[in-house]
Design a protein around this motif. Structure first.
Motif, PDB file in Angstrom:
ATOM      1  N   GLY A   1      -0.523 -94.626  42.635  1.00 34.58           N
ATOM      2  CA  GLY A   1       0.819 -95.152  42.896  1.00 34.58           C
ATOM      3  C   GLY A   1       1.931 -94.412  42.197  1.00 34.58           C
ATOM      4  N   ALA A   2       1.626 -93.321  41.481  1.00 28.01           N
ATOM      5  CA  ALA A   2       2.648 -92.599  40.726  1.00 28.01           C
ATOM      6  C   ALA A   2       3.146 -91.388  41.501  1.00 28.01           C
ATOM      7  CB  ALA A   2       2.087 -92.147  39.383  1.00 28.01           C
ATOM      8  N   ASN A   3       4.443 -91.063  41.317  1.00 31.57           N
ATOM      9  CA  ASN A   3       4.943 -89.821  41.898  1.00 31.57           C
ATOM     10  C   ASN A   3       4.446 -88.648  41.064  1.00 31.57           C
ATOM     11  OD1 ASN A   3       6.705 -89.508  39.633  1.00 31.57           O
ATOM     12  ND2 ASN A   3       8.202 -90.846  40.646  1.00 31.57           N
ATOM     13  N   ASN A   4       4.750 -87.418  41.496  1.00 25.64           N
ATOM     14  CA  ASN A   4       4.196 -86.231  40.843  1.00 25.64           C
ATOM     15  C   ASN A   4       4.588 -86.141  39.372  1.00 25.64           C
ATOM     16  OD1 ASN A   4       2.953 -85.494  43.207  1.00 25.64           O
ATOM     17  ND2 ASN A   4       4.613 -84.118  43.857  1.00 25.64           N
ATOM     18  N   VAL A   5       5.842 -86.426  39.068  1.00 22.46           N
ATOM     19  CA  VAL A   5       6.315 -86.322  37.681  1.00 22.46           C
ATOM     20  C   VAL A   5       5.613 -87.364  36.800  1.00 22.46           C
ATOM     21  CG1 VAL A   5       8.314 -86.511  36.150  1.00 22.46           C
ATOM     22  CG2 VAL A   5       8.534 -85.382  38.377  1.00 22.46           C
ATOM     23  N   ALA A   6       5.549 -88.600  37.296  1.00 17.02           N
ATOM     24  CA  ALA A   6       4.904 -89.660  36.524  1.00 17.02           C
ATOM     25  C   ALA A   6       3.415 -89.378  36.350  1.00 17.02           C
ATOM     26  CB  ALA A   6       5.109 -91.002  37.202  1.00 17.02           C
ATOM     27  N   ALA A   7       2.768 -88.835  37.389  1.00 15.49           N
ATOM     28  CA  ALA A   7       1.342 -88.518  37.300  1.00 15.49           C
ATOM     29  C   ALA A   7       1.084 -87.472  36.219  1.00 15.49           C
ATOM     30  CB  ALA A   7       0.822 -88.032  38.648  1.00 15.49           C
ATOM     31  N   GLU A   8       1.963 -86.464  36.149  1.00 11.17           N
ATOM     32  CA  GLU A   8       1.809 -85.437  35.116  1.00 11.17           C
ATOM     33  C   GLU A   8       2.022 -86.020  33.723  1.00 11.17           C
ATOM     34  OE1 GLU A   8       4.390 -82.213  36.008  1.00 11.17           O
ATOM     35  OE2 GLU A   8       3.342 -81.647  37.867  1.00 11.17           O
ATOM     36  N   ARG A   9       2.992 -86.930  33.599  1.00 13.94           N
ATOM     37  CA  ARG A   9       3.244 -87.556  32.297  1.00 13.94           C
ATOM     38  C   ARG A   9       2.060 -88.419  31.864  1.00 13.94           C
ATOM     39  NH1 ARG A   9       8.280 -91.033  32.528  1.00 13.94           N
ATOM     40  NH2 ARG A   9       7.767 -91.326  30.310  1.00 13.94           N
ATOM     41  N   ARG A  10       1.447 -89.126  32.819  1.00 13.46           N
ATOM     42  CA  ARG A  10       0.268 -89.938  32.486  1.00 13.46           C
ATOM     43  C   ARG A  10      -0.893 -89.050  32.005  1.00 13.46           C
ATOM     44  NH1 ARG A  10      -0.170 -94.373  37.475  1.00 13.46           N
ATOM     45  NH2 ARG A  10       1.988 -95.140  37.351  1.00 13.46           N
ATOM     46  N   SER A  11      -1.107 -87.947  32.709  1.00 12.88           N
ATOM     47  CA  SER A  11      -2.188 -87.032  32.328  1.00 12.88           C
ATOM     48  C   SER A  11      -1.952 -86.468  30.928  1.00 12.88           C
ATOM     49  CB  SER A  11      -2.301 -85.888  33.344  1.00 12.88           C
ATOM     50  OG  SER A  11      -2.674 -86.373  34.612  1.00 12.88           O
ATOM     51  N   GLU A  12      -0.707 -86.087  30.655  1.00 10.18           N
ATOM     52  CA  GLU A  12      -0.404 -85.541  29.329  1.00 10.18           C
ATOM     53  C   GLU A  12      -0.569 -86.606  28.256  1.00 10.18           C
ATOM     54  OE1 GLU A  12       3.255 -83.439  26.801  1.00 10.18           O
ATOM     55  OE2 GLU A  12       3.397 -83.655  28.997  1.00 10.18           O
ATOM     56  N   TRP A  13      -0.111 -87.835  28.518  1.00 12.84           N
ATOM     57  CA  TRP A  13      -0.235 -88.911  27.528  1.00 12.84           C
ATOM     58  C   TRP A  13      -1.710 -89.164  27.193  1.00 12.84           C
ATOM     59  CZ3 TRP A  13      -2.313 -93.488  26.159  1.00 12.84           C
ATOM     60  CH2 TRP A  13      -1.635 -94.272  25.207  1.00 12.84           C
ATOM     61  N   LEU A  14      -2.546 -89.221  28.226  1.00 15.50           N
ATOM     62  CA  LEU A  14      -3.974 -89.452  28.005  1.00 15.50           C
ATOM     63  C   LEU A  14      -4.624 -88.254  27.323  1.00 15.50           C
ATOM     64  CD1 LEU A  14      -6.576 -91.039  28.294  1.00 15.50           C
ATOM     65  CD2 LEU A  14      -6.790 -90.178  30.633  1.00 15.50           C
ATOM     66  N   GLY A  15      -4.248 -87.038  27.759  1.00 11.65           N
ATOM     67  CA  GLY A  15      -4.833 -85.847  27.151  1.00 11.65           C
ATOM     68  C   GLY A  15      -4.512 -85.740  25.669  1.00 11.65           C
ATOM     69  N   ARG A  16      -3.265 -86.022  25.301  1.00 17.15           N
ATOM     70  CA  ARG A  16      -2.901 -85.986  23.884  1.00 17.15           C
ATOM     71  C   ARG A  16      -3.632 -87.088  23.099  1.00 17.15           C
ATOM     72  NH1 ARG A  16       1.603 -83.064  22.232  1.00 17.15           N
ATOM     73  NH2 ARG A  16       2.629 -81.861  23.889  1.00 17.15           N
ATOM     74  N   SER A  17      -3.883 -88.226  23.744  1.00 20.76           N
ATOM     75  CA  SER A  17      -4.622 -89.307  23.087  1.00 20.76           C
ATOM     76  C   SER A  17      -6.068 -88.893  22.820  1.00 20.76           C
ATOM     77  CB  SER A  17      -4.595 -90.571  23.952  1.00 20.76           C
ATOM     78  OG  SER A  17      -3.277 -91.026  24.140  1.00 20.76           O
ATOM     79  N   ILE A  18      -6.694 -88.266  23.817  1.00 22.31           N
ATOM     80  CA  ILE A  18      -8.070 -87.778  23.641  1.00 22.31           C
ATOM     81  C   ILE A  18      -8.115 -86.731  22.538  1.00 22.31           C
ATOM     82  CG2 ILE A  18      -9.909 -86.460  24.761  1.00 22.31           C
ATOM     83  CD1 ILE A  18      -9.171 -87.884  27.381  1.00 22.31           C
ATOM     84  N   LEU A  19      -7.083 -85.883  22.485  1.00 17.40           N
ATOM     85  CA  LEU A  19      -7.012 -84.880  21.427  1.00 17.40           C
ATOM     86  C   LEU A  19      -6.907 -85.550  20.053  1.00 17.40           C
ATOM     87  CD1 LEU A  19      -6.815 -81.916  20.608  1.00 17.40           C
ATOM     88  CD2 LEU A  19      -4.330 -82.044  20.978  1.00 17.40           C
ATOM     89  N   ALA A  20      -6.180 -86.658  19.980  1.00 12.88           N
ATOM     90  CA  ALA A  20      -6.060 -87.381  18.707  1.00 12.88           C
ATOM     91  C   ALA A  20      -7.420 -87.883  18.234  1.00 12.88           C
ATOM     92  CB  ALA A  20      -5.093 -88.558  18.869  1.00 12.88           C
TER      93      ALA A  20
END
Length: 672
Positions: free
Chosen positions: A82-101
């Motif tokens: 349900g996310a547009n392209n910009v929001a989808a990229e932000r979600r991926s980055e938020w999760l990726g940085r969390s996994i990195l943490a």
């Protein structure tokens, strides 16, 4: 073997990646495009958000299933739902940085080592929260913070009722709060101090607030099995292992010969299986024909019904399939009881793991607990002959279904999620099933979790073995804190230990009184105790102590339970409160670690006299050999042992003098 599977291999792999990226400080300020290139595991970059933990990095058992080792950050595509392209990229980055943490070093009390199990557990806890949040997010929303913190504020009640899962989620979110404070994650739109009664937890050298995780509830798997259950289950296990297991294994081995000739239909199999049952000579260890079992077991009665029955041999092939599973679990329970090994340590045991050493038999395995090593650490357990027999039977059983070239010991015998012949992934479910098949559910007083055997063995050692904590530290592979956790998992243990200690003290004192009265006890204390017994006889006008007189003498000898302690097997300290002794400088309690053979409070039971004599003979032989080899210091040390043993009994001393001239010379030398 690569660096990943060596000692601390996963941590070294991670640290090398961090260093190549310029260090942790550099990572905190890097853009997502650069962070996405980091490899979480070899060949698995962070940007993919999909990882498979290498099999060798997790303990044997269910955790090695592919489904249990997979971390799907995309949530099968639902992350961007349900996310547009910009929001989808932000979600991926938020999760990726969390996994990195979760992947980077933290300020945890256990150090900065990276463990695959902990990393996956944190990722799964976070993904569970995101799964519950993503459906509520709008098409322009790419920030998960409002939803994650809202769930945490409500103790994740909308996600799970499991106390353990709630605890894990709190810990995962707290780590993300640390990461946001350090700059690795974007900060939420509102202050992090909005949660009341927050707790600051160390990490990244940053102060921050976080909701205190609730303590996990006490697991039922920590409850020791009742004595009656242990007796009943193991007695059944020993009878089956001794009398029935070989015949059942032989039956299935004969069926495998038919399978080798090609696939057969169900109608073709029925007469073959029936004939194999009838043709087998079902005899017990004594050679007697087995016409019924000594206990009921769940058996198939007809096409549709099962019942508890002692009938043997069975009428149906499916009963023998069930009995085969019973044999495996009883083998597993026998080994678990004898070794107190953890579940993953048991599951990691392999074919030919038994090693016969000079003075004992051990079984080798690998432990992942408290090792700090990605691939675990080798260790072994002393093996009782019953456990050795159980493993030998299990090796024969496993060969029936295990693929060629595989060495694991415990196998899947009933097809559910895993194919027959694959490693047994869930021994606890198999154990619960077998306890039901043996009609022992009520006696188990709860689920027959495999881990309960570890607590059962710890409890029995705690009650029966002197210096139990030291013994358990070696057997369980735990530190003292961990051992105490096992001992205290039974709330009635302390009360029961005191009762057993009192009964043991009374029985030992009673034997000591009898030895002194018969004139066979040793030690300086025997003379004064004998005098007291003679005075008691004179007062009562008797020649031999009766039950009442013995009880009175025991009460005096033990000072009503406040004195009388075992120094070592067969050696007793009779020092009472208020008395001096060479082991202490004051009137305090005796220090049995400083006991001396010349102490007037030392009493030695007659049962140890023969052992003492054998010990002296062995020491004299060692002295002779060490003297011939010119080992002067060893000889002097052995002389001290010789004198110590010789001072214990005068009649032993006389017999030794009569057989060994060297003994007389050493004794005279010590008297100079």
């Amino acid at each position: 073997m690569g660096i990943l599977y060596s000692s601390d291999g996963l941590s070294k792999f991670r640290d090398a990646g961090i260093e190549a990226a310029g260090g942790i400080r550099s990572l905190r300020t890097s853009k997502w495009e650069a962070l996405g290139l980091l490899q979480i595991f070899p060949g698995q970059p962070l940007s993919k958000l999909y990882f498979v933990v290498p099999e060798e990095l997790v303990p044997p058992g269910g955790q090695r299933k592919l489904s249990q080792r997979t971390i799907d950050g995309t949530m099968s595509g639902r992350l961007a739902q349900g996310a547009n392209n910009v929001a989808a990229e932000r979600r991926s980055e938020w999760l990726g940085r969390s996994i990195l943490a979760f992947w980077l070093p933290t300020g945890s009390k256990r150090g900065n080592g990276l463990q695959a199990y902990s990393f996956r557990k944190r990722c799964i806890a976070l993904l569970t929260i995101l799964e519950a949040s993503v459906s509520s997010m709008g098409p322009d929303e790419g920030d998960f913070w409002p939803y994650v913190l809202a769930h945490q504020a409500d103790d994740f009640v909308a996600i799970t009722i499991s106390k353990r899962s709630v605890y894990d989620m709190h810990m995962a979110v707290n780590l993300l709060v640390e990461a946001a404070s350090s700059g690795l994650l974007p900060l939420p739109a509102f202050p992090l101090t909005s949660v009341p009664n927050a707790k600051v937890e160390g990490g990244y050298d940053q102060e921050r607030t976080a909701r205190k995780p609730p303590p996990p509830r006490v697991d039922a798997k920590k409850k020791p099995f009742p004595d009656k259950f242990v007796t009943e289950l193991l007695s059944r296990a020993f009878w089956i292992q001794d009398n029935l297991a070989q015949s059942v294994i032989q039956y299935f081995d004969s069926l495998n010969a038919f399978e080798a000739d090609g696939a057969l239909s169900s109608d073709q199999w029925k007469p073959i299986r029936r004939q194999a049952i009838d043709s087998l000579d079902w005899r017990d260890a004594k050679g007697d024909l087995i016409t019924e079992l000594p206990f009921p077991i769940w058996q198939r009665r007809d096409q549709y019904k099962y019942e508890y029955s002692v009938r043997w041999p069975p009428q149906h092939y499916s009963t023998l399939r069930l009995v085969l599973r019973v044999i495996q679990v009883l083998n597993l329970c026998t080994v678990a009881f004898c070794t107190a090994a953890r579940r993953h340590e048991l599951q990691g045991m392999v074919h030919q793991a038994i090693v016969h050493e000079q003075d004992e038999t051990v079984v080798e395995g690998i432990t992942f607990k408290n090792t700090g090593r990605a691939g675990g650490r080798k260790r072994d357990w002393p093996l009782h002959q019953r456990a050795e027999k159980a493993i030998a039977l299990q090796e024969q059983l496993a060969k029936l279904v295990r693929p060629d070239g595989k060495t694991y010991l415990w196998v899947t015998l009933q097809k559910y999620d895993d194919p027959v012949g694959s490693p047994l992934a869930d021994p606890t479910s198999a154990s619960v099933e077998v306890v039901r098949h043996l009609d022992l559910v009520e006696l188990a007083e709860g689920s027959a979790h495999l881990h309960r055997w570890r607590h059962t063995t710890a409890r029995m050692i705690g009650l029966a073995v002197e210096n139990a904590p030291e013994v358990l530290m070696d057997l369980l592979g735990n530190n003292l804190e961990g051992v105490l956790d096992y001992l205290l998992s039974d709330p009635d243990l302390a009360k029961e230990a005191i009762r057993i200690a009192e009964e043991y003290t009374y029985a030992l004192a009673e034997q000591a009184i009898k030895d002194v009265d018969d004139g066979v006890a040793g030690g300086p204390a025997s003379s004064s105790i004998r005098q007291g017994i003679e005075e008691l006889k004179m007062t009562r006008g008797i020649r031999r102590l009766g039950t009442d007189e013995t009880a009175e003498a025991v009460k005096q000898l033990t000072a009503s339970g406040t004195a009388f302690q075992v120094v070592r097997r067969g050696v007793i300290c009779t020092k009472q409160p208020g008395e001096f002794g060479p082991c202490t400088k004051t009137l305090g309690r005796a220090d049995k670690g400083s006991c001396r053979s010349t102490c007037t409070h030392r009493l030695e039971l007659a049962a140890e006299k023969h052992q003492c004599e054998r010990q002296i003979e062995a020491v004299l032989e060692l002295i002779t050999n060490a003297t011939s080899a010119g080992q002067t210091m060893v000889v002097e040390h052995l002389k001290g042992q010789f004198i110590y043993e010789m001072e214990r009994w005068s009649d032993v001393r006389s017999r030794i003098f009569g057989r060994h001239r060297l003994a007389l010379e050493l004794w005279d030398e010590s008297s100079v």
